[in-house]
Design a protein around this motif. Structure first.
Motif, PDB file in Angstrom:
ATOM      1  N   PRO A  59       0.937  -1.176   0.192  1.00 25.25           N
ATOM      2  CA  PRO A  59      -0.131   0.045  -0.135  1.00 25.25           C
ATOM      3  C   PRO A  59       0.531   1.409  -0.303  1.00 25.25           C
ATOM      4  O   PRO A  59       2.025   1.356   0.531  1.00 25.25           O
ATOM      5  CB  PRO A  59      -0.305  -0.437   1.075  1.00 25.25           C
ATOM      6  N   ASP A  60       0.356   2.569  -0.716  1.00 23.93           N
ATOM      7  CA  ASP A  60       0.756   3.784  -0.908  1.00 23.93           C
ATOM      8  C   ASP A  60      -0.521   4.739   0.123  1.00 23.93           C
ATOM      9  O   ASP A  60      -1.499   3.990  -0.888  1.00 23.93           O
ATOM     10  CB  ASP A  60       1.478   3.740  -2.020  1.00 23.93           C
ATOM     11  N   PHE A  61       0.502   5.824   0.421  1.00 19.16           N
ATOM     12  CA  PHE A  61      -0.392   6.387   1.034  1.00 19.16           C
ATOM     13  C   PHE A  61      -0.244   7.570   1.003  1.00 19.16           C
ATOM     14  O   PHE A  61       0.994   7.879   0.607  1.00 19.16           O
ATOM     15  CB  PHE A  61      -0.716   6.300   2.605  1.00 19.16           C
ATOM     16  N   ALA A  62      -1.464   8.445   0.786  1.00 18.45           N
ATOM     17  CA  ALA A  62      -1.377   9.846   0.555  1.00 18.45           C
ATOM     18  C   ALA A  62      -2.367  10.816   1.197  1.00 18.45           C
ATOM     19  O   ALA A  62      -3.424  10.624   1.610  1.00 18.45           O
ATOM     20  CB  ALA A  62      -1.018  10.071  -1.086  1.00 18.45           C
ATOM     21  N   ALA A 109      -0.495   1.948  -9.042  1.00 28.25           N
ATOM     22  CA  ALA A 109      -0.513   2.334  -9.875  1.00 28.25           C
ATOM     23  C   ALA A 109       0.502   3.793  -8.994  1.00 28.25           C
ATOM     24  O   ALA A 109       0.438   3.215  -8.039  1.00 28.25           O
ATOM     25  CB  ALA A 109      -1.298   3.644 -10.102  1.00 28.25           C
ATOM     26  N   PHE A 110       1.386   4.386 -10.124  1.00 28.35           N
ATOM     27  CA  PHE A 110       2.410   4.562  -9.185  1.00 28.35           C
ATOM     28  C   PHE A 110       1.364   6.232  -8.918  1.00 28.35           C
ATOM     29  O   PHE A 110       0.880   6.775  -9.761  1.00 28.35           O
ATOM     30  CB  PHE A 110       3.511   5.608 -10.260  1.00 28.35           C
ATOM     31  N   HIS A 111       2.307   6.664  -8.219  1.00 32.34           N
ATOM     32  CA  HIS A 111       2.084   8.357  -7.445  1.00 32.34           C
ATOM     33  C   HIS A 111       1.551   8.894  -8.908  1.00 32.34           C
ATOM     34  O   HIS A 111       0.388   9.623  -8.567  1.00 32.34           O
ATOM     35  CB  HIS A 111       3.416   8.724  -6.525  1.00 32.34           C
ATOM     36  N   GLY A 167      -1.350  15.995  -5.447  1.00 32.17           N
ATOM     37  CA  GLY A 167      -0.789  14.523  -4.480  1.00 32.17           C
ATOM     38  C   GLY A 167       0.236  14.700  -3.742  1.00 32.17           C
ATOM     39  O   GLY A 167       1.837  14.681  -4.067  1.00 32.17           O
ATOM     40  N   TYR A 168      -0.254  14.332  -2.271  1.00 29.28           N
ATOM     41  CA  TYR A 168       0.848  14.196  -1.225  1.00 29.28           C
ATOM     42  C   TYR A 168       1.354  13.079  -0.689  1.00 29.28           C
ATOM     43  O   TYR A 168       1.153  12.759   0.126  1.00 29.28           O
ATOM     44  CB  TYR A 168       0.874  15.590  -0.155  1.00 29.28           C
ATOM     45  N   TRP A 169       2.553  12.491  -1.514  1.00 30.38           N
ATOM     46  CA  TRP A 169       2.612  11.022  -1.441  1.00 30.38           C
ATOM     47  C   TRP A 169       4.017  10.956   0.157  1.00 30.38           C
ATOM     48  O   TRP A 169       4.608  11.481   0.220  1.00 30.38           O
ATOM     49  CB  TRP A 169       3.132   9.968  -2.244  1.00 30.38           C
ATOM     50  N   TYR A 170       3.923   9.828   1.165  1.00 24.66           N
ATOM     51  CA  TYR A 170       4.395   9.750   1.831  1.00 24.66           C
ATOM     52  C   TYR A 170       5.509   8.740   2.015  1.00 24.66           C
ATOM     53  O   TYR A 170       4.858   7.995   0.528  1.00 24.66           O
ATOM     54  CB  TYR A 170       3.045   8.713   2.934  1.00 24.66           C
TER      55      TYR A 170
END
Length: 154
Positions: free
Chosen positions: A58-61, A91-93, A117-120
């Protein structure tokens, strides 16, 4: 002015499943009762999630969307469902951020839209992605998106 649900708002007022993916998500719209006025609407999603297309992790933003509507407003329930549909999407950020902005522009035809989009951090590096449709319209106030740069643990 009340907004009467129509064929443009199939999710409004009804139980609705989370879309399986962003492509199948429906973005509902309602008529703008102040289409003769330039103003900014902001949506903030501080708990956006998607999946890394390489690792599946998982990615978080923190997503911030500002737009100057024209004839249409986005219906907020459908926007929430659309954003939630990314939680199982790889998908990429950059792709997630720009795709969200483009889908909203395609559906709403706003006078102007920007998305941040401020990605962690992933691998120790936070990634911030910004996209907008053109020059900021003259004469309207666009506040700072209010998301501080990532500092980690201090």
């Amino acid at each position: 002015m009340s907004c009467d649900p129509s064929s443009d708002t199939p999710a409004l007022g009804r139980p609705t499943e989370i879309p399986a993916d962003p492509e199948s998500a429906v973005i509902d719209r309602v008529p703008n009762p102040h289409a003769d006025t330039d103003y900014v609407t902001r949506f903030v999603c501080p708990e956006f999630t998607s999946l890394c297309p390489v690792t599946g992790q998982p990615d978080f933003a923190h997503i911030v969307i500002d737009y100057v509507p024209d004839q249409w407003l986005v219906e907020s329930k459908s926007l929430k469902l659309f954003l939630t549909s990314f939680r199982n999407h790889g998908a990429f950020h950059e792709d997630c951020t720009v795709s969200i902005g483009r889908r909203l522009v395609e559906r709403l035809a706003p006078r102007w839209l920007r998305i941040g989009g401020y990605w962690y951090p992933r691998g120790g590096i936070p990634i911030d992605v910004f996209w907008q449709t053109g020059e900021t319209p003259a004469g309207i106030w666009i506040p700072d998106q209010g998301v501080p740069p990532y500092r980690g643990r201090s």
